[in-house]
Enzyme design. Structure first.
Site, PDB file in Angstrom:
ATOM      1  N   HIS A  36      34.038  44.589  47.534  1.00 20.67           N
ATOM      2  CA  HIS A  36      33.691  44.508  45.859  1.00 20.67           C
ATOM      3  C   HIS A  36      32.389  44.523  45.820  1.00 20.67           C
ATOM      4  O   HIS A  36      31.773  45.331  44.843  1.00 20.67           O
ATOM      5  CB  HIS A  36      34.707  43.234  45.213  1.00 20.67           C
ATOM      6  CG  HIS A  36      36.020  43.593  45.365  1.00 20.67           C
ATOM      7  ND1 HIS A  36      36.726  42.757  46.491  1.00 20.67           N
ATOM      8  CD2 HIS A  36      36.871  44.186  44.677  1.00 20.67           C
ATOM      9  CE1 HIS A  36      37.938  43.031  46.293  1.00 20.67           C
ATOM     10  NE2 HIS A  36      38.281  44.006  45.379  1.00 20.67           N
TER      11      HIS A  36
ATOM     12  N   ARG B 197      40.674  34.485  17.562  1.00 17.18           N
ATOM     13  CA  ARG B 197      40.301  35.753  16.482  1.00 17.18           C
ATOM     14  C   ARG B 197      41.233  36.514  16.074  1.00 17.18           C
ATOM     15  O   ARG B 197      42.100  37.199  16.953  1.00 17.18           O
ATOM     16  CB  ARG B 197      39.333  36.593  17.275  1.00 17.18           C
ATOM     17  CG  ARG B 197      37.918  36.218  17.476  1.00 17.18           C
ATOM     18  CD  ARG B 197      36.879  37.196  18.229  1.00 17.18           C
ATOM     19  NE  ARG B 197      35.573  36.946  18.182  1.00 17.18           N
ATOM     20  CZ  ARG B 197      34.999  35.943  19.129  1.00 17.18           C
ATOM     21  NH1 ARG B 197      35.475  35.496  20.118  1.00 17.18           N
ATOM     22  NH2 ARG B 197      33.629  35.728  18.802  1.00 17.18           N
TER      23      ARG B 197
END
Length: 258
Positions: free
Chosen positions: A8, A171
């Site tokens: 990665h 939120r």
């Protein structure tokens, strides 16, 4: 390309200068590049793989350091940190952004996390929920001392690390999903009463990894939202706040010895 390149990261231990043990870790690849090219010396690209841009550079003292990108959220960060440890990294300093949930923690301030209230599935893959998500205490002190010497307004304490930016940080007004699960409703007020300073999305998992893997983990975040007043990020204040967090991280890293 080195023979020991990590899948990665796109680089390996042999690509790093001898004695490289510290990483300055940002979620945003542009911030990683900014740290390496605008705040440090002798920077060079290590890899630009999967958006996880990474650079080798030198701290003001000349010590080598890696500026790496974790991506957004704990799952990505856990992969990056795991592979960084495999390259010989023993100290991880996260440079991030965060939303304050306390009146006395203002936009433009920085928060230095001593520990995290961790609501993250990735963290539970590393260690049980009861396992403490704590920063290295000595690295935390180094970050606080650096902020004090630089005259930067800072707060040291517990943060909340979440998996999601919208639901997980309560939120709803700024989200496509206005119907939060019952367990998220009132969470911000509850955490405020517990003394939690702010929300972010990576540190808790990184702190648990530090405890389990045996590396030193620290976190300094720029406050870019005041959740006591609303849900929006203060974009106009972001760059200056992030610059302060970067300055603190570099100053601490340059004096830090594990």
């Amino acid at each position: 390309m080195s023979d020991d390149q990590k899948y990665h990261l796109g680089f390996g231990r042999s690509d790093l200068p001898e004695g490289t043990t510290t990483v300055l870790l940002c979620g945003d690849p542009d911030r990683s590049e900014l740290v390496a090219t605008q705040h440090l010396a002798n920077s060079r690209v290590l890899a630009r793989n999967r958006g996880l841009d990474a650079f080798a550079a030198e701290l003001p003292s000349g010590r080598p350091v890696v500026c790496a990108t974790s991506g957004m959220g704990a799952p990505s960060a856990s992969i990056v940190v795991n592979e960084l440890v495999q390259t010989g990294i023993t100290s991880v300093i996260r440079i991030g952004t965060s939303g304050s949930i306390q009146e006395h923690v203002g936009v433009g301030d920085i928060v230095i996390a001593a520990a995290a209230l961790t609501n993250q599935g990735a963290a539970d893959d590393i260690a049980p929920p009861q396992y403490p998500a704590s920063a290295d205490p000595f690295l935390t002190v180094a970050l606080a001392v650096a902020a004090g010497r630089l005259g930067i307004t800072h707060h040291v304490g517990t943060i909340a690390s979440t998996d999601t930016f919208f639901e997980g940080q309560e939120r709803s007004e700024s989200s496509a999903n206005r119907d939060l699960l019952r367990r998220h409703r009132g969470m911000t007020d509850e955490y405020r009463a517990l003394g939690v300073l702010s929300f972010e999305m990576e540190a808790g998992t990184i702190f648990k990894m530090g405890g389990v893997y045996g590396f030193s983990a620290g976190c300094v975040c720029a406050i870019v939202a005041a959740r006591t007043a609303g849900e929006d990020v203060h974009v106009n204040a972001k760059d200056e706040a992030v610059a302060r967090a970067i300055e603190v991280a570099i100053t601490a890293a340059d004096t830090w010895q594990r």
